[in-house]
Design an enzyme around this catalytic site. Structure first.
Site, PDB file in Angstrom:
ATOM      1  N   LYS A  64      46.782  40.627  35.947  1.00 44.01           N
ATOM      2  CA  LYS A  64      45.473  41.121  35.511  1.00 44.01           C
ATOM      3  C   LYS A  64      44.776  41.873  36.658  1.00 44.01           C
ATOM      4  O   LYS A  64      44.269  42.975  36.460  1.00 44.01           O
ATOM      5  CB  LYS A  64      44.580  39.947  35.041  1.00 44.01           C
ATOM      6  CG  LYS A  64      45.179  39.184  33.863  1.00 44.01           C
ATOM      7  CD  LYS A  64      44.272  38.086  33.354  1.00 44.01           C
ATOM      8  CE  LYS A  64      44.128  36.906  34.291  1.00 44.01           C
ATOM      9  NZ  LYS A  64      45.377  36.151  34.528  1.00 44.01           N
ATOM     10  N   THR A  65      44.769  41.272  37.837  1.00 45.37           N
ATOM     11  CA  THR A  65      44.139  41.928  38.992  1.00 45.37           C
ATOM     12  C   THR A  65      44.861  43.236  39.312  1.00 45.37           C
ATOM     13  O   THR A  65      44.225  44.263  39.587  1.00 45.37           O
ATOM     14  CB  THR A  65      44.185  40.994  40.229  1.00 45.37           C
ATOM     15  OG1 THR A  65      43.618  39.739  39.861  1.00 45.37           O
ATOM     16  CG2 THR A  65      43.430  41.579  41.389  1.00 45.37           C
ATOM     17  N   ASP A 109      37.021  38.182  38.418  1.00 48.96           N
ATOM     18  CA  ASP A 109      38.132  37.290  38.071  1.00 48.96           C
ATOM     19  C   ASP A 109      37.555  35.942  37.621  1.00 48.96           C
ATOM     20  O   ASP A 109      36.408  35.626  37.955  1.00 48.96           O
ATOM     21  CB  ASP A 109      39.004  37.111  39.324  1.00 48.96           C
ATOM     22  CG  ASP A 109      40.413  36.681  38.966  1.00 48.96           C
ATOM     23  OD1 ASP A 109      40.746  36.642  37.762  1.00 48.96           O
ATOM     24  OD2 ASP A 109      41.180  36.377  39.897  1.00 48.96           O
ATOM     25  N   THR A 158      41.812  33.394  32.346  1.00 56.25           N
ATOM     26  CA  THR A 158      42.952  32.689  31.753  1.00 56.25           C
ATOM     27  C   THR A 158      42.527  32.034  30.441  1.00 56.25           C
ATOM     28  O   THR A 158      43.371  31.560  29.698  1.00 56.25           O
ATOM     29  CB  THR A 158      43.462  31.579  32.714  1.00 56.25           C
ATOM     30  OG1 THR A 158      42.336  30.789  33.116  1.00 56.25           O
ATOM     31  CG2 THR A 158      44.129  32.172  33.928  1.00 56.25           C
ATOM     32  N   ARG A 217      54.386  36.682  39.516  1.00 58.53           N
ATOM     33  CA  ARG A 217      53.973  36.057  40.778  1.00 58.53           C
ATOM     34  C   ARG A 217      54.970  34.975  41.195  1.00 58.53           C
ATOM     35  O   ARG A 217      55.292  34.842  42.372  1.00 58.53           O
ATOM     36  CB  ARG A 217      52.570  35.460  40.650  1.00 58.53           C
ATOM     37  CG  ARG A 217      52.044  34.908  41.973  1.00 58.53           C
ATOM     38  CD  ARG A 217      50.691  34.263  41.808  1.00 58.53           C
ATOM     39  NE  ARG A 217      49.671  35.242  41.475  1.00 58.53           N
ATOM     40  CZ  ARG A 217      48.500  34.933  40.922  1.00 58.53           C
ATOM     41  NH1 ARG A 217      48.206  33.679  40.634  1.00 58.53           N
ATOM     42  NH2 ARG A 217      47.611  35.871  40.655  1.00 58.53           N
TER      43      ARG A 217
END
Ligand code: ADE
Length: 339
Positions: A64-65, A109, A158, A217
């Site tokens: 997302k980032t 975030d 999330t 990740r």
């Protein structure tokens, strides 16, 4: 709150910066989301406007980032990064908003962790680019309206279900990032290996991808650990054996389960006869916060079909029992009886 462009060493975005793709072309997977975002960007650019506010939701580590950074780069606009829990007071947000350069992307975030006061302050800013500041206290208090420059809020979470509906409805577009398919994870591992300058054999890519929890990740983290292992214990090349030994040492199994996942499943099976068990009871039994269970433990376990959320509570599936080679107390008693 950090400016991410140009600052050194002092923020989380620096982490893994080398592996982070910086264009839609380099970003693997999430094709529909990328296509939508690219159209939004091109259209807004054609009109000379800033883009609509965008909500990105999905599990941690899915990118997302990275997408927010790619959008800022594609639009050639500044981006400022904040996170829900660090914007504690209305004043924190006011300070940021009133200092934005025109067309800046403000990335927040963990948006589900914004407190209500801050969230409500955000509504008029999003909707009509106004800040309503209350000056003074009591009967003499006045409201001061400040105009803001055009800006785009990109919020990431999330847990979109925890956002209030007034906040959710103020986004011009909402996109969900899904877990990645195996081919995309393999491609990400190959791309990252190239960037890290390490040779990774195709069987090792298979092994690492399977244990990556469908999450870039995690894939990049395992790849880096395998690189360390290959360098220290072997000849620097990540082959199948190095990959397997790395996972064994990290206590990550062949589908990416870690100790805490196994423990979580085992408690439901052994203490609660594999469920259904309510989330609060489970949180108490595990000495873990409910949000950690819901955001960290459960999504992947549900994806691999090891856990079900039912109205009566959490249930561990037969597939999980087979994978972990564990039995409920009842099954053990039945087995003993049938012996
Ligand atoms: N590294 C982390 N996520 C990635 C992605 N989606 N594509 C390419 N490299 C990545």
């Amino acid at each position: 709150m950090e400016d991410i462009l140009g600052k050194e060493g002092n923020n989380f975005l620096e982490f893994d910066q080398a592996l982070r793709p910086d264009s839609f072309e380099a970003y693997i997977g999430q094709e529909k989301v990328k296509e939508n975002l690219a159209i939004i960007i091109e259209a807004a650019q054609g009109r000379g406007e800033s883009i609509d506010h965008i909500l990105l939701h999905g599990q941690a580590g899915l990118g997302k980032t990275t997408l927010a950074l790619i959008m800022a780069k594609a639009l050639a606009v500044p981006i400022r990064v904040a996170s829900g829990p660090t914007l504690k007071k209305v004043g924190d947000l006011a300070a940021i908003l009133s200092n934005l350069e025109p067309n800046t992307i403000l990335f927040i975030d963990e948006a589900h962790r914004l407190n209500r006061m801050v969230e409500e302050f955000l509504y008029p800013a999003m909707e009509s680019r106004k800040l309503h500041l209350i000056i003074g206290k009591g009967p003499g208090a006045r409201t001061l309206s400040l105009d803001l420059p055009p800006f785009t809020l990109i919020a990431a979470t999330t847990r979109a279900d925890l956002l209030s509906s007034p906040l959710r409805s103020r986004f011009g577009a909402t996109f969900k990032l899904d877990f990645y398919n195996n081919e995309d994870i393999k491609e990400i591992i190959r791309r990252s290996a190239k960037l890290l300058g390490v040779e990774v054999q195709s069987l090792a890519v298979e092994v690492l991808a399977k244990s990556s929890r469908a999450t870039p990740r995690v894939a990049n983290r395992l790849l880096k650990r395998a690189r360390d292992y290959a360098q220290v214990k072997s000849n620097g090349v990540i082959d199948e054996e190095v990959a397997l030994k790395t996972l064994k040492l990290l206590e990550v199994d062949e589908i990416g389960l870690e100790n805490h996942d196994r423990e979580f499943l085992r408690i439901i099976v052994e203490t609660f006869n594999r469920g259904p068990v309510g989330i609060e009871t489970l949180a108490a039994a595990l000495c873990e916060e409910r949000s950690v269970i819901e955001d960290v433990y459960e999504p992947y376990l549900m994806r691999v079909g090891f856990l079900k959320r039912t109205s009566a509570g959490r249930v561990v599936t037969e597939a999980a029992l087979a994978h972990l080679n564990i039995k409920t107390k009842e099954q053990r008693m039945l087995d003993d009886y049938l012996k």
